[in-house]
Design a protein around this motif. Structure first.
Motif, PDB file in Angstrom:
ATOM      1  N   TYR A 114       0.845  -1.191   0.000  1.00 42.70           N
ATOM      2  CA  TYR A 114       0.000   0.000   0.000  1.00 42.70           C
ATOM      3  C   TYR A 114       0.883   1.244   0.000  1.00 42.70           C
ATOM      4  CZ  TYR A 114      -3.234   3.573   1.691  1.00 42.70           C
ATOM      5  OH  TYR A 114      -3.979   4.723   1.827  1.00 42.70           O
ATOM      6  N   GLY A 115       0.552   2.187  -0.858  1.00 42.67           N
ATOM      7  CA  GLY A 115       1.308   3.427  -0.942  1.00 42.67           C
ATOM      8  C   GLY A 115       2.380   3.422  -2.003  1.00 42.67           C
ATOM      9  N   ARG A 116       2.624   2.253  -2.619  1.00 46.25           N
ATOM     10  CA  ARG A 116       3.635   2.171  -3.671  1.00 46.25           C
ATOM     11  C   ARG A 116       2.956   1.951  -5.017  1.00 46.25           C
ATOM     12  NH1 ARG A 116       8.043  -2.111  -1.625  1.00 46.25           N
ATOM     13  NH2 ARG A 116       8.881  -1.694  -3.706  1.00 46.25           N
ATOM     14  N   ALA A 117       3.607   2.408  -6.073  1.00 48.83           N
ATOM     15  CA  ALA A 117       3.033   2.319  -7.415  1.00 48.83           C
ATOM     16  C   ALA A 117       3.049   0.888  -7.912  1.00 48.83           C
ATOM     17  CB  ALA A 117       3.808   3.213  -8.365  1.00 48.83           C
ATOM     18  N   ASP A 118       2.043   0.542  -8.679  1.00 46.27           N
ATOM     19  CA  ASP A 118       1.965  -0.758  -9.330  1.00 46.27           C
ATOM     20  C   ASP A 118       1.448  -0.561 -10.750  1.00 46.27           C
ATOM     21  OD1 ASP A 118      -0.764  -0.313  -9.111  1.00 46.27           O
ATOM     22  OD2 ASP A 118      -1.077  -1.776  -7.520  1.00 46.27           O
ATOM     23  N   GLN A 119       1.118  -1.677 -11.393  1.00 52.91           N
ATOM     24  CA  GLN A 119       0.692  -1.626 -12.787  1.00 52.91           C
ATOM     25  C   GLN A 119      -0.551  -0.754 -12.970  1.00 52.91           C
ATOM     26  OE1 GLN A 119      -0.348  -5.496 -14.488  1.00 52.91           O
ATOM     27  NE2 GLN A 119       1.072  -5.082 -16.171  1.00 52.91           N
ATOM     28  N   ALA A 120      -1.474  -0.805 -12.020  1.00 55.06           N
ATOM     29  CA  ALA A 120      -2.691  -0.001 -12.141  1.00 55.06           C
ATOM     30  C   ALA A 120      -2.393   1.490 -12.045  1.00 55.06           C
ATOM     31  CB  ALA A 120      -3.698  -0.413 -11.068  1.00 55.06           C
ATOM     32  N   ALA A 121      -1.399   1.870 -11.252  1.00 52.08           N
ATOM     33  CA  ALA A 121      -1.001   3.279 -11.195  1.00 52.08           C
ATOM     34  C   ALA A 121      -0.460   3.736 -12.544  1.00 52.08           C
ATOM     35  CB  ALA A 121       0.043   3.486 -10.090  1.00 52.08           C
ATOM     36  N   VAL A 122       0.294   2.857 -13.207  1.00 49.93           N
ATOM     37  CA  VAL A 122       0.785   3.160 -14.553  1.00 49.93           C
ATOM     38  C   VAL A 122      -0.385   3.345 -15.505  1.00 49.93           C
ATOM     39  CG1 VAL A 122       2.089   2.254 -16.522  1.00 49.93           C
ATOM     40  CG2 VAL A 122       2.986   1.982 -14.192  1.00 49.93           C
ATOM     41  N   TRP A 123      -1.358   2.459 -15.441  1.00 50.62           N
ATOM     42  CA  TRP A 123      -2.531   2.573 -16.319  1.00 50.62           C
ATOM     43  C   TRP A 123      -3.308   3.855 -16.050  1.00 50.62           C
ATOM     44  CZ3 TRP A 123      -4.186  -3.055 -14.815  1.00 50.62           C
ATOM     45  CH2 TRP A 123      -3.378  -3.969 -15.501  1.00 50.62           C
ATOM     46  N   MET A 124      -3.420   4.235 -14.774  1.00 49.35           N
ATOM     47  CA  MET A 124      -4.120   5.480 -14.450  1.00 49.35           C
ATOM     48  C   MET A 124      -3.396   6.683 -15.021  1.00 49.35           C
ATOM     49  SD  MET A 124      -7.053   5.385 -12.867  1.00 49.35           S
ATOM     50  CE  MET A 124      -7.228   6.918 -11.963  1.00 49.35           C
ATOM     51  N   LEU A 125      -2.084   6.699 -14.892  1.00 49.55           N
ATOM     52  CA  LEU A 125      -1.330   7.849 -15.411  1.00 49.55           C
ATOM     53  C   LEU A 125      -1.399   7.893 -16.932  1.00 49.55           C
ATOM     54  CD1 LEU A 125       0.296  10.328 -14.937  1.00 49.55           C
ATOM     55  CD2 LEU A 125       2.330   8.914 -14.560  1.00 49.55           C
ATOM     56  N   LEU A 126      -1.349   6.747 -17.591  1.00 49.54           N
ATOM     57  CA  LEU A 126      -1.553   6.734 -19.039  1.00 49.54           C
ATOM     58  C   LEU A 126      -2.938   7.268 -19.396  1.00 49.54           C
ATOM     59  CD1 LEU A 126       0.108   3.332 -19.991  1.00 49.54           C
ATOM     60  CD2 LEU A 126       0.699   5.546 -20.993  1.00 49.54           C
ATOM     61  N   SER A 127      -3.944   6.869 -18.641  1.00 48.32           N
ATOM     62  CA  SER A 127      -5.303   7.352 -18.895  1.00 48.32           C
ATOM     63  C   SER A 127      -5.383   8.860 -18.757  1.00 48.32           C
ATOM     64  CB  SER A 127      -6.292   6.685 -17.925  1.00 48.32           C
ATOM     65  OG  SER A 127      -6.319   5.284 -18.093  1.00 48.32           O
ATOM     66  N   LYS A 128      -4.746   9.416 -17.713  1.00 46.94           N
ATOM     67  CA  LYS A 128      -4.753  10.864 -17.520  1.00 46.94           C
ATOM     68  C   LYS A 128      -4.031  11.572 -18.668  1.00 46.94           C
ATOM     69  CE  LYS A 128      -6.140  12.362 -13.967  1.00 46.94           C
ATOM     70  NZ  LYS A 128      -7.531  12.710 -13.529  1.00 46.94           N
ATOM     71  N   LEU A 129      -2.923  10.991 -19.098  1.00 50.10           N
ATOM     72  CA  LEU A 129      -2.166  11.569 -20.207  1.00 50.10           C
ATOM     73  C   LEU A 129      -3.006  11.580 -21.479  1.00 50.10           C
ATOM     74  CD1 LEU A 129       0.787  12.560 -20.866  1.00 50.10           C
ATOM     75  CD2 LEU A 129       1.199  10.238 -21.696  1.00 50.10           C
ATOM     76  N   TYR A 130      -3.616  10.452 -21.792  1.00 52.22           N
ATOM     77  CA  TYR A 130      -4.417  10.349 -23.012  1.00 52.22           C
ATOM     78  C   TYR A 130      -5.688  11.199 -22.926  1.00 52.22           C
ATOM     79  CZ  TYR A 130      -1.468   6.346 -24.308  1.00 52.22           C
ATOM     80  OH  TYR A 130      -0.411   5.532 -24.644  1.00 52.22           O
ATOM     81  N   LEU A 131      -6.280  11.309 -21.740  1.00 48.15           N
ATOM     82  CA  LEU A 131      -7.499  12.106 -21.588  1.00 48.15           C
ATOM     83  C   LEU A 131      -7.254  13.560 -21.971  1.00 48.15           C
ATOM     84  CD1 LEU A 131     -10.481  11.951 -20.503  1.00 48.15           C
ATOM     85  CD2 LEU A 131      -9.556  12.770 -18.322  1.00 48.15           C
ATOM     86  N   ASN A 132      -6.040  14.039 -21.692  1.00 49.55           N
ATOM     87  CA  ASN A 132      -5.716  15.440 -21.958  1.00 49.55           C
ATOM     88  C   ASN A 132      -4.867  15.635 -23.209  1.00 49.55           C
ATOM     89  OD1 ASN A 132      -6.777  16.957 -19.444  1.00 49.55           O
ATOM     90  ND2 ASN A 132      -5.721  15.189 -18.596  1.00 49.55           N
TER      91      ASN A 132
END
Length: 532
Positions: free
Chosen positions: A229-247
């Motif tokens: 808990y509190g550390r980045a994992d694959q889902a955090a990568v997917w979320m950041l990609l989603s934020k990047l693509y959303l904008n």
């Protein structure tokens, strides 16, 4: 890891930081006799250094809460990464105002800032401080370095996972740089250590770099929901990609909404769930254990004893309390009477402060809805979203009442649901039926029943923007959202925007922050953003 390792600082990590920051920042190593090789004689140093990278988001110095800062030039509480980022994302919008007269802080909400604004300057410095740390971690964990140290195979395997996390953290930081400043200085671990003038990268190239980095580590980082808990994992990568693509339409003038569908779907299918708990419990001192953590994808963690800072959640909780509010109900020893919201956010909720939508966490007793004087805390409803108490009302671990245990949910499942729905509305593909289901999952929790649920006919851009505000207000998304919807600067009105009570539009160039004038005076490779 982050709740047990106290923030430490390895000397060599700052040797070269002056290459990309203002001259007045007096950055000194904790012990300039310590060499990199000596620091890594202890195998635990690698994990400790990684902890420092994470802690850079939550604390602002080496000892906490103050006295040995990472950066000088602004009060250590003000120079905290989360506090600065939150201020950039929220104080500049309809969701928050602050009543203090510290320097140029009020210029953020008024949207009258200049390239000399010390809060914008320190956000910029904090970003590149984080980049410098991650770059040095990657230098010190290269195959060549590990070979020279004779690092044994099991530790090397762990270090490779750490490297993926460090690259994620650097990509996150560079995304903040891209979103806030556009064209910025660019440095990686491949650049030399020492004083030099970094070149300026174009927004489109920085976008491509962040995307490439995230795709490269997608299958190297620990799997979704498998890391501590509190550390980045694959889902955090997917979320950041989603934020990047959303904008992407803002960043590179090329819509990528189909990719938003792809990566939010990966997140949604990873096993996270909307907690059965009431909405307000997402933001309590035990939000790492009370059941709501089932929907948190990447938090910035806080501990009242181990991560003490006057920024971060200390700021968000203390500064929100004043007037007739009772500090003990928030698990703190006193309020700072600074942060409130505008009537624009209040009016997003049917019934306003008495809305059946229980996400409307406003304190109205003794408060006016409209703001006639920003400096008066009782002008504008107070926001009760964040508290340093658990589900039973018991205060956090710091018995002084100064420092909270409450974690900040940087990425959570609700945002993935809303991003998916927005991408559907913007013709990115996906399923309208799924989008409605996802939104109704959030609204069922908000209302406690299905009375607030919507149908496909309600699924419009305006609805999505309003629903993002209702669900995610004060979670550091609003500025980016308003820019994406074209309602931040030259469109969109709210009280005291443009420094007038009724609000007025501002210049469109304010969709980007200015590069600090101090850095422009040092680095001749930099060109200021238009309008400044």
């Amino acid at each position: 890891m982050l709740r047990t390792i106290k923030t430490i600082f390895i000397a060599f990590t700052l040797v070269f930081f002056a290459q990309s920051c203002e001259s007045e920042l007096d950055l000194q190593p904790e012990d300039n006799r310590l060499t990199a090789d000596a620091a890594f004689e202890e195998p635990g140093a690698y994990k400790a250094f990684l902890a420092k990278l994470y802690a850079g988001l939550s604390v602002s110095g080496q000892q906490g809460p103050a006295g040995d800062p990472d950066l000088s030039g602004l009060d250590e509480g003000f120079s905290n990464y989360l506090r600065l980022y939150w201020s950039m994302q929220e104080l500049t919008t309809d969701e928050a105002v602050i009543g203090w007269n510290d320097g140029t802080i009020k210029d953020l909400h008024a949207q009258t800032w200049t390239s000399g604004n010390e809060f914008i300057r320190t956000m910029y410095s904090r970003i590149f401080y984080q980049v410098a740390l991650t770059n040095e971690f990657l230098r010190q964990t290269s195959d060549k370095k590990l070979d020279a140290r004779g690092t044994e195979s099991n530790l090397r395997s762990e270090i490779q996972k750490y490297r993926a996390e460090a690259r994620f953290l650097r990509a996150l930081t560079y995304w903040h740089a891209l979103d806030l400043f556009g064209n910025v200085p660019f440095v990686t671990e491949k650049d030399p250590i020492g004083a030099f003038l970094p070149t300026q990268i174009k927004s489109k190239d920085l976008y491509s770099y962040i995307e490439t980095e995230l795709l490269a580590i997608e299958n190297e980082i620990i799997g979704a929901r498998e890391n501590d808990y509190g550390r980045a994992d694959q889902a955090a990568v997917w979320m950041l990609l989603s934020k990047l693509y959303l904008n992407a339409e803002v960043y590179i003038e090329s819509p990528q909404y189909d990719k938003v569908i792809t990566y939010t779907t990966k997140v949604i299918d990873a096993g996270y769930s909307i907690a059965d708990n009431p909405y307000y419990q997402l933001f309590l001192a035990d939000n790492d254990t009370n059941g709501t953590q089932s929907e948190v994808i990447f938090p910035i963690t806080f501990d009242g004893l181990k991560t003490q800072s006057y920024g971060g959640m200390t700021f968000l909780i203390h500064a929100s309390v004043g007037g007739s509010m009772v500090p003990a109900e928030f698990g703190i020893n006193g309020g700072w009477a600074g942060l409130r919201t505008t009537s624009k956010l209040v009016e997003q909720f049917p019934g306003e402060a008495n809305s059946a939508d229980k996400r409307a966490l406003f304190h109205t007793d003794g408060q006016t809805k409209e703001i006639t004087n920003i400096s008066n805390f009782t002008n504008g409803y107070a926001v009760e979203k964040y508290r340093n108490v658990d589900v039973n009302g018991v205060a956090g671990s710091d018995q002084t009442g100064d420092f909270p245990d409450t974690d900040f949910p940087m990425f959570r499942l609700a945002d993935a649901y809303l991003m998916y729905a927005e991408a559907v509305v913007r013709n990115g593909g996906g399923s309208e039926a799924n989008a409605v289901t996802y939104i109704n999952n959030l609204r069922t929790r908000a209302y406690g029943n299905t009375s607030g649920n919507i149908t496909q006919s309600s699924l419009t851009k305006d609805f999505i923007l309003a629903e993002r505000s209702r669900e995610l207000y004060w979670e550091a998304h609003r500025r980016t959202d308003l820019i994406r919807f074209g309602k931040f600067s030259d469109q969109g009105l709210w009280p005291w925007k443009g420094n007038v009570p009724q609000g007025k539009t501002t210049e469109s160039f304010r969709d980007l922050m200015p590069l600090p004038s101090t850095d422009l005076g040092i680095n001749t490779n930099l060109t200021q953003n238009p309008g400044y």
